[in-house]
Design an enzyme around this catalytic site. Structure first.
Site, short mmCIF file in Angstrom:
data_model
loop_
_atom_site.label_atom_id
_atom_site.label_comp_id
_atom_site.label_asym_id
_atom_site.label_seq_id
_atom_site.Cartn_x
_atom_site.Cartn_y
_atom_site.Cartn_z
N ILE A 18 0.81 -1.23 0.00
CA ILE A 18 0.00 0.00 0.00
C ILE A 18 0.84 1.26 0.00
O ILE A 18 0.29 2.37 -0.06
CB ILE A 18 -0.97 0.02 1.21
CG1 ILE A 18 -0.18 -0.08 2.53
CG2 ILE A 18 -1.99 -1.08 1.10
CD1 ILE A 18 -1.08 0.02 3.76
N GLY A 19 2.16 1.16 0.06
CA GLY A 19 2.97 2.36 0.05
C GLY A 19 4.45 2.04 0.07
O GLY A 19 4.86 0.91 0.36
N GLY A 21 8.49 4.16 0.78
CA GLY A 21 9.18 5.36 1.20
C GLY A 21 10.68 5.21 0.97
O GLY A 21 11.14 4.26 0.32
N GLY A 22 11.45 6.15 1.50
CA GLY A 22 12.88 6.13 1.29
C GLY A 22 13.56 4.95 1.96
O GLY A 22 14.55 4.42 1.47
N LYS A 41 5.36 -2.35 8.21
CA LYS A 41 6.41 -1.54 7.58
C LYS A 41 7.69 -2.36 7.58
O LYS A 41 8.20 -2.74 8.64
CB LYS A 41 6.59 -0.23 8.33
CG LYS A 41 7.63 0.68 7.72
CD LYS A 41 7.48 2.12 8.21
CE LYS A 41 6.23 2.75 7.67
NZ LYS A 41 6.16 4.19 7.92
N ASP A 135 11.57 13.89 12.28
CA ASP A 135 11.27 13.86 10.83
C ASP A 135 9.82 14.27 10.59
O ASP A 135 9.11 13.63 9.83
CB ASP A 135 11.55 12.47 10.26
CG ASP A 135 11.65 12.48 8.73
OD1 ASP A 135 11.94 13.56 8.17
OD2 ASP A 135 11.43 11.44 8.11
#
Length: 721
Positions: A18-19, A21-22, A41, A135
């Site tokens: 679903i996603g 990132g870096g 994650k 962050d």
């Protein structure tokens, strides 16, 4: 390597990605123990192989797992399996704040402040548990379908700042604090700075600092003053401007000292937006001024000498040591300068004197030189960029504007096409595809065919913004019919009159403060004009005064994410999400909404949606009568003996697994996904024992019988239901 369908930790079944990132990829998963959906994650391979990073990541993730707050994406679990490092988090259905800003261009100050308050409350809960995010950025803030704001990615942030990570995580540089950009110590006030930049972006739709490289942007955070958000959006209230500027002070001591202070001012800005109540911290002004004594001067000299000594010890060559000593007004001991580098090697210079007048003159000359250099740089820049643009300054034309990926998007104009001589339907479709709204009026003509465009309200090749209106003048021929005047009539009356006159009717609705609901407000083409029989007359019917109810947008045909954005923008929310088969809507798109498009509902009403799984797959039924083995299939089968029967569909489903000695056997099944299956029948063959004479002894010996298992298969075709 993560694969869809695999299970992590014997409980988290990976369903879909679903996603990304870096540093990680995010998957939707089902927790089989608690029977709930979660987000998993997973660290990317390059970080999983860094033992230092993984160690810090686990420590921070475990600390974040202790946080429970409505404005934080809660962490449930941390694990590792076969080199895969992962954290299990609360699954929040919604969109990131970054995508929400991109969708709306910029937010109103009330919406930005409301989001800022929720984010601040989540960060405050973390700070109270001694956890610093490090962050904070719109990409790490999620807005759920219900409009709840949640902060995510605690844990990865600190692990990242503790390692040398460059290109794949430097997207955060737009929001980094000056102390983080320097690589120095960061604390709670670093999160306050990043949140200030985030609020700035919500208000203006852009970030304050941009550059061609991440280093250039980081330097701007350190050196350049933050521009006021009111420079870009003048209607931002005074108090909100003050809050952003205080959050983003270069010195941490000048910012808000806690999230509690920031939350209080954000709430006050909703009550008194134009009141200047933000108090700026100025530690330098609070400190008293005192005269420097001789003792202070002596102490400064001693510290300078010690600093020179430290620098001397670190130098490798004698000429460097001499240079350092001279630079600090010191001299080397001759007997130790080259032999004993670890001993005292510098003495204070006896004739060192402090001259305040000389220092003032030096300071003045330094400032003057800096001003002259700045003027020269500005003149050179104007000349260079002026040459690029052609003739700078002429007719007040500026030089080129260097845009970056974060600058505000430019309006893409379209040119008016030549539709004269084209059929009105084709012309209207052409304009609609270009984003231009077309209105039609008719005129009688004996030279142009009926339904053909004779003229337009805008000349060909004129540049138009998307959404602009253009009026097409269309031929009604020589036998055009007069359009009756239906303004002021009820819709039923207008509809009857227009149909009786030979026209078709297109109904539109709009609010009106002066005309009661159900009455025609306007019509196009206008009354008493001529139009060909069968043409469409558009009438606008009043909805009465606009109430607090909101119009439901069209969600069918959109992805779940796009539908969520549409619902939130309309002031509504998404309720339950289910899956359903659809013959008309592509798989993965919304095929059902509980409130129809165009209806009106109360604000914040939850719309239930269903996501299409595509057309329902064909199903089959099996109505077979299984006969006994034949001689051809089993020559040595004995009728009446027991037979094992197993029927397996082509997709691997075992439909029947039994034993029988009488035939036929019925096999009736429905809702099968396969068009056929394989029947396997197993039976045993037994031979009787025999008596033989032993050739040596002459005695009779009994040889026992044998038992052998045999099998054969049959193909069975199913029937489509």
């Amino acid at each position: 390597m993560i694969k869809i369908g695999m299970t992590l930790g014997d409980r988290y079944e990976i369903l879909e990605k679903i996603g990304t990132g870096g540093m990680s990829d995010v998957y939707k998963a089902r927790c089989n123990k608690l029977n709930r959906y979660v987000a998993v994650k997973v660290l990317k391979q390059e970080f999983s192989e860094n033992a230092n990073f993984v160690s810090k990541f686990r420590i921070e993730a475990q600390a974040a797992a202790g946080l429970m707050h409505p404005n934080i994406v809660n962490v449930y679990d941390v694990g590792e399996e076969n080199g895969i490092h992962y954290i299990v988090m609360e699954l929040v259905e919604g969109i990131t704040l970054k995508k929400y800003i991109e969708k709306k261009a910029r937010l109103s100050y009330k919406e930005a402040v409301s989001i800022g308050i929720q984010v601040s409350m989540g960060i405050e809960a973390a700070h109270n548990n001694h956890i610093i995010h490090r962050d904070i950025k719109p990409q790490n803030i999620i807005i759920s379908r219900e409009g709840k704001v949640k902060v995510t990615d605690f844990g990865i942030a600190k692990a990242a700042t503790s390692n040398t990570i460059t290109s794949n995580v430097m997207g955060s540089v737009h929001y980094t604090s000056p102390e983080q950009a320097r690589g120095g110590y960061s604390d709670e006030k670093s999160d306050i700075y990043s949140l200030g930049i985030t609020i700035f972006e919500m208000l203006t739709g852009r970030v304050p600092f941009n550059g061609e490289t991440t280093v250039a942007i980081a330097i701007k955070h350190i050196q350049e003053e933050l521009p006021s958000p009111r420079e870009f959006v003048t209607e931002i209230p005074l108090s909100v401007e003050g809050i952003v500027l205080k959050c983003c002070q270069k010195s941490p001591d000048r910012r808000y000292q806690s999230m509690q202070e920031l939350i209080a001012d954000l709430k006050q800005s909703l009550i008194s937006p134009e009141e200047a109540f933000v108090v700026n911290n100025d530690p330098e002004a609070e400190a008293g001024t005192r005269m420097m004594t001789d003792e202070d001067l002596a102490q400064i000299k001693r510290r300078t000498a010690q600093a020179a000594r430290n620098e001397y010890v670190q130098q490798e060559y004698p000429e460097h040591r001499e240079h350092v000593a001279r630079e600090h007004g010191l001299r080397l001991k001759a007997d130790t300068a080259s032999m004993y580098p670890d001993e005292e090697v510098v003495e204070e210079e006896d004739d060192y004197n402090y001259n305040p007048k000389m220092e003032k003159l030096t300071t003045f000359l330094t400032i003057l030189a800096g001003v002259v250099i700045c003027i020269i740089i500005i003149l050179l820049a104007l000349k260079i960029f002026g040459d690029v643009s052609g003739e700078p300054g002429k007719d007040n034309q500026p030089g080129p504007i260097i845009s970056t990926t974060e600058s505000e998007p430019e309006v893409e104009y379209v040119k008016m096409p030549d539709v004269i001589g084209v059929n009105v339907d084709d012309a209207r479709n052409t304009l609609t595809n270009m984003g231009i709204l077309a209105e039609v009026t008719y005129e009688e003509s004996d030279t142009v065919d009926v339904g053909v465009v004779m003229g337009t309200s805008v000349e060909v090749h004129t540049e138009l913004e998307p959404g602009s209106k253009v009026t097409l003048t269309v031929s009604a021929g020589t036998k055009g019919r007069e359009v009756p005047d239906v303004s002021g009539k009820t819709f039923e009356e207008a509809n009857t009159a227009l149909i009786s006159a030979g026209f078709l009717v297109n109904k539109m609705e709009a609010y009106s403060d002066t005309i009661e609901a159900g009455i025609v407000v306007s019509q196009m083409p206008l009354a008493e004009s001529k139009a060909p029989a069968g043409s469409v007359i558009t009438i606008t019917v009043s909805l009465g005064k606009e109430e607090t109810k909101l119009r439901v947008p069209k969600l069918i045909g959109l992805s779940e994410e796009e539908g969520t954005i549409e619902a939130i923008e309309a002031g509504l929310s998404i309720g339950s999400v289910a899956e359903a088969y659809s013959d008309t809507v592509e798989a993965g798109l919304i095929c059902y909404q509980s409130f129809s498009h165009g209806s009106y509902v109360d604000p914040e009403t939850a719309i239930d949606i269903q996501i299409s799984m595509g057309p329902r797959a064909a199903t089959y039924k099996c109505n077979a009568s299984i006969a006994a083995p034949t001689v051809e299939e089993a020559p040595d089968y004995v009728s009446g003996s027991e037979v094992g029967i197993q029927l397996v569909a082509d997709d691997g489903t075992v439909l029947l697994d039994t034993k029988a000695s009488t035939f036929p056997q019925a096999a009736n099944f429905h809702g099968l996904k396969s068009a056929g299956g394989t029947l396997t029948m197993t039976y045993t063959v037994t031979t009787d024992g025999t008596t033989v004479k032993d050739e040596v002894t002459g005695e009779e010996v009994v040889v026992p019988g044998t038992t052998e298992t045999k099998s054969f298969t049959r193909r069975i075709e199913f029937v489509e239901e």
